[in-house]
Design a protein around this motif. Structure first.
Motif, short mmCIF file in Angstrom:
data_model
loop_
_atom_site.label_atom_id
_atom_site.label_comp_id
_atom_site.label_asym_id
_atom_site.label_seq_id
_atom_site.Cartn_x
_atom_site.Cartn_y
_atom_site.Cartn_z
N ASP A 245 0.87 -1.20 -0.05
CA ASP A 245 -0.07 -0.04 0.04
C ASP A 245 0.79 1.29 0.09
O ASP A 245 1.80 1.65 0.79
N LYS A 246 0.64 2.24 -1.00
CA LYS A 246 1.44 3.36 -1.12
C LYS A 246 1.40 4.41 -0.05
O LYS A 246 2.35 4.97 0.51
N ASN A 247 0.25 4.25 0.86
CA ASN A 247 0.11 5.29 1.76
C ASN A 247 0.33 4.67 3.28
O ASN A 247 1.18 5.21 4.08
N THR A 248 -0.05 3.45 3.38
CA THR A 248 0.39 2.64 4.86
C THR A 248 1.49 2.02 4.72
O THR A 248 1.98 1.46 5.82
#
Length: 290
Positions: A245-248
């Motif tokens: 996941d790019k964000n988390t």
């Protein structure tokens, strides 16, 4: 009083841990092998370099990662396998059993398949035999031949391959063929071959059911579960894709073909792991730390 096997194992541990940086020097005329301090080019401090006395060069090959594999033999028929990087720095040192001893294990019908295939791998790694693997296109049956003569292997009983049939063949990032075969008891055989079909290694794994069970067994350690997952992908049981996941930075595992959750596999073993860094190794593989 320690055996050569123990002494070379300790040497490998020392260089792996960074306690010593050892350079391997090979005499161009005699093939004699000397160990030197990589930085000073002098004799090794605190380490008795006489362990290589009597060993003479047999062959040198280059791996896909540009490391050099040096095989040397002493007067007792013991084979020494050295792995060296491009600068001559020692990576590992291992004593291999004499050819006669390995042949005895391979041909021992009372020995386990695991022991017999391990002896076969040691034999090709030590350079005693050059073996090519042939797979019948119709039946998937597997046969081994002498690479040079294309005839049956002299002094080696290859009946340990009986009953194994090809399940899948994959090409890894370095161009090697990874052949997975299964016998009637569900045991998995993993063969690693070069581009010409020459055998690099042969490994027996547990049955597919046992591997899946080990991955899903939450009473096992994470090391054991990830080891079973590695076996599952190496043997072609599962084609697993990693998604980050790019964000988390959370990590998930998916079936590469369907892009859906892995059937039968409890992939909660990656829960809680988040991306720390990503590197590209010499062969172009992505190494992810989480």
């Amino acid at each position: 009083t320690n055996s050569l096997e123990e002494r070379f194992s300790a040497l490998t541990a020392a260089v792996s841990a960074g306690l010593k940086e050892v350079k391997v020097s090979i005499d161009a005329n005699t093939g004699a092998i000397t160990l030197l301090d990589k930085n000073t080019q002098a004799s090794l401090d605190k380490i008795d370099g006489s362990i290589t006395n009597g060993f003479r060069l047999v062959s040198e090959t280059i791996t896909d990662g540009n490391d050099k594999i040096v095989l040397a033999m002493n007067e007792n028929g013991q084979m020494l396998r050295l792995q060296i990087d491009e600068t001559g720095k020692l990576i590992s040192a291992e004593i291999k059993a004499a050819a006669e001893r390995l042949e005895a294990v391979i041909n021992d019908l009372t020995a386990t398949l695991d022991a017999r295939f391990k002896a076969l791998t040691d034999m090709v790694e030590a350079g005693y035999k050059a073996i090519v693997v042939s797979i019948d296109k119709n039946t998937g049956a597997i046969t081994m031949f002498d690479k040079n003569t294309q005839e049956s292997l002299n002094t080696i009983n290859t009946t340990m391959l009986n009953g194994f049939k090809q399940v899948s063949t994959q090409i890894d990032a370095t161009g090697k063929q990874i052949v997975t075969a299964m016998d009637e008891n569900g045991r998995l055989l993993r063969l690693e071959l070069d581009e010409t079909g020459k055998l690099i290694s042969a490994t027996i794994s547990e049955t597919g059911e046992e591997i899946v069970k080990a991955i899903n067994d939450q009473t096992k350690t994470l090391e054991e579960r990830f080891e079973a997952l590695t076996t599952a992908v190496q043997t072609g049981l599962y084609n697993v894709q990693v998604s980050i996941d790019k964000n988390t930075k959370a990590i998930k595992l998916f079936d590469k073909n369907t892009q859906q959750s892995l059937d039968e596999l409890n992939n909660t073993l990656v829960n809680g792991f988040t991306l720390l860094s990503t590197q590209i190794d010499k062969t172009g593989k992505r190494i992810v730390y989480a």
